[in-house]
Scaffold this motif. Structure first.
Motif, PDB file in Angstrom:
ATOM      1  N   LYS A 177      23.550 -28.848 -42.718  1.00 53.98           N
ATOM      2  CA  LYS A 177      23.549 -27.739 -41.780  1.00 53.98           C
ATOM      3  C   LYS A 177      22.270 -27.820 -40.945  1.00 53.98           C
ATOM      4  CE  LYS A 177      24.192 -22.762 -41.756  1.00 53.98           C
ATOM      5  NZ  LYS A 177      24.404 -21.582 -42.564  1.00 53.98           N
ATOM      6  N   CYS A 178      22.422 -27.729 -39.629  1.00 55.34           N
ATOM      7  CA  CYS A 178      21.246 -27.732 -38.767  1.00 55.34           C
ATOM      8  C   CYS A 178      20.484 -26.420 -38.979  1.00 55.34           C
ATOM      9  CB  CYS A 178      21.656 -27.869 -37.306  1.00 55.34           C
ATOM     10  SG  CYS A 178      20.261 -27.663 -36.183  1.00 55.34           S
ATOM     11  N   PRO A 179      19.197 -26.487 -39.316  1.00 57.02           N
ATOM     12  CA  PRO A 179      18.445 -25.257 -39.574  1.00 57.02           C
ATOM     13  C   PRO A 179      18.205 -24.442 -38.308  1.00 57.02           C
ATOM     14  CG  PRO A 179      16.992 -27.148 -39.657  1.00 57.02           C
ATOM     15  CD  PRO A 179      18.382 -27.692 -39.460  1.00 57.02           C
ATOM     16  N   SER A 180      18.444 -25.028 -37.150  1.00 57.89           N
ATOM     17  CA  SER A 180      18.185 -24.315 -35.901  1.00 57.89           C
ATOM     18  C   SER A 180      19.438 -23.608 -35.386  1.00 57.89           C
ATOM     19  CB  SER A 180      17.659 -25.297 -34.856  1.00 57.89           C
ATOM     20  OG  SER A 180      17.460 -24.629 -33.645  1.00 57.89           O
ATOM     21  N   CYS A 181      20.545 -24.354 -35.271  1.00 54.95           N
ATOM     22  CA  CYS A 181      21.747 -23.746 -34.679  1.00 54.95           C
ATOM     23  C   CYS A 181      22.833 -23.450 -35.711  1.00 54.95           C
ATOM     24  CB  CYS A 181      22.296 -24.631 -33.564  1.00 54.95           C
ATOM     25  SG  CYS A 181      23.034 -26.171 -34.147  1.00 54.95           S
ATOM     26  N   VAL A 199      18.214 -36.041 -34.841  1.00 55.88           N
ATOM     27  CA  VAL A 199      18.183 -35.014 -33.798  1.00 55.88           C
ATOM     28  C   VAL A 199      19.578 -34.383 -33.752  1.00 55.88           C
ATOM     29  CG1 VAL A 199      17.898 -34.534 -31.337  1.00 55.88           C
ATOM     30  CG2 VAL A 199      16.435 -36.235 -32.452  1.00 55.88           C
ATOM     31  N   CYS A 200      19.647 -33.056 -33.829  1.00 61.56           N
ATOM     32  CA  CYS A 200      20.922 -32.355 -33.824  1.00 61.56           C
ATOM     33  C   CYS A 200      21.639 -32.582 -32.495  1.00 61.56           C
ATOM     34  CB  CYS A 200      20.700 -30.856 -34.051  1.00 61.56           C
ATOM     35  SG  CYS A 200      22.205 -29.890 -33.849  1.00 61.56           S
ATOM     36  N   SER A 201      22.916 -32.985 -32.559  1.00 59.16           N
ATOM     37  CA  SER A 201      23.653 -33.284 -31.339  1.00 59.16           C
ATOM     38  C   SER A 201      24.059 -32.014 -30.588  1.00 59.16           C
ATOM     39  CB  SER A 201      24.893 -34.117 -31.685  1.00 59.16           C
ATOM     40  OG  SER A 201      25.636 -33.443 -32.684  1.00 59.16           O
ATOM     41  N   HIS A 202      23.964 -30.863 -31.261  1.00 66.58           N
ATOM     42  CA  HIS A 202      24.365 -29.610 -30.613  1.00 66.58           C
ATOM     43  C   HIS A 202      23.195 -28.919 -29.915  1.00 66.58           C
ATOM     44  CE1 HIS A 202      28.478 -29.325 -32.204  1.00 66.58           C
ATOM     45  NE2 HIS A 202      27.974 -30.172 -33.084  1.00 66.58           N
ATOM     46  N   CYS A 203      22.037 -28.848 -30.610  1.00 62.69           N
ATOM     47  CA  CYS A 203      20.931 -28.069 -30.044  1.00 62.69           C
ATOM     48  C   CYS A 203      19.666 -28.910 -29.841  1.00 62.69           C
ATOM     49  CB  CYS A 203      20.618 -26.865 -30.925  1.00 62.69           C
ATOM     50  SG  CYS A 203      19.824 -27.290 -32.477  1.00 62.69           S
ATOM     51  N   GLN A 204      19.750 -30.188 -30.116  1.00 60.26           N
ATOM     52  CA  GLN A 204      18.601 -31.094 -29.951  1.00 60.26           C
ATOM     53  C   GLN A 204      17.444 -30.770 -30.893  1.00 60.26           C
ATOM     54  OE1 GLN A 204      19.320 -33.655 -27.875  1.00 60.26           O
ATOM     55  NE2 GLN A 204      21.214 -32.532 -27.607  1.00 60.26           N
TER      56      GLN A 204
HETATM   57 ZN    ZN Z   1      21.312 -27.800 -34.140  1.00 60.24          ZN
END
Ligand code: ZN
Length: 220
Positions: free
Chosen positions: A29-33, A48-53
């Motif tokens: 799980k991306c901790p940001s988005c 690097v998260c492909s959704h929120c960078q």
């Molecule tokens: Zn993300």
């Protein structure tokens, strides 16, 4: 209300990575988005998260993989561990126990990995800090290993690359941590005299005594 108190939801509820920064498992799980990401895809995109960078925090071994030619890394100065000379204890928790716990959890001796390898065929000396080990803090072992890595570059003429990732000097070693700042800075001065390049890579977070010494002394 004190200005130190955070009343903004976004700050207070900022998601954090679990203690083990990169857990095993197929999905993450991306901790940001909050997006669920396939681990293999994340590795391909260099974490690097492909959704929120969002850039995931990665350990020393992952950085070494990013930077160095495949199979070129050879670790140096292995097995140095802190002796806890002050027998430091705070809130009933002994530094010696914290060290053991950090070693078990991270699989590292201390908060930096040093070695030699190559980048695009050019031989280099490397030191990569690791936040997983007590916040990447610099005690006598981190300082000594950085100093030895600088010494390796001095002896061999190989350029030096240091990846910093640190909360600063390690309070549990008090003045012994702080003197590492002078030690590493002085040695970097000798590197400069010999005109051997030093590339300093600052990653999140690079703060305190590490910023105030070697991390800010890079040629690049
Ligand atoms: Zn993300």
């Amino acid at each position: 209300m004190s200005w130190l108190q955070r009343d903004k939801k976004g700050l207070k509820n900022q998601p954090r990575l679990a203690r083990k920064e990169i857990p095993d498992g197929l999905w993450m799980k991306c901790p940001s988005c909050g997006e669920i990401l396939f681990r293999q895809e994340l590795e391909k995109s260099l974490w690097v998260c492909s959704h929120c960078q969002n850039h995931f925090r990665v350990g020393a071994e992952v950085y070494l993989g990013f930077m160095l030619d495949e199979g070129s890394f050879r670790e140096t100065h292995v097995g140095l561990t802190s002796l806890d000379p002050l027998e430091f204890k705070v809130g009933g928790e002994a530094y010696a126990d914290k060290l053991k716990e950090a070693q078990a959890r991270s699989g590292l001796d201390d908060a930096v990995v040093t070695g030699v390898g190559s980048v695009g065929g050019h031989a280099v000396t490397v030191a990569v800090m690791d936040f997983r080990f007590m916040g990447g803090s610099m005690g006598s072992v981190v300082g000594e290993k950085i100093a030895r890595a600088i010494g390796d570059s001095l002896a061999s003429g190989r350029p030096l690359i240091i990846v910093s990732q640190s909360g600063g000097a390690r309070m549990q070693e008090s003045i012994l941590s702080l003197m590492q700042m002078a030690k590493t800075s002085a040695l970097l001065g000798r590197l400069r005299e010999k005109r051997i390049p030093f590339i300093s890579i600052l990653t999140h977070p690079t703060t305190g005594g590490v910023t105030a010494s070697f991390a800010m002394l890079g040629d690049l």
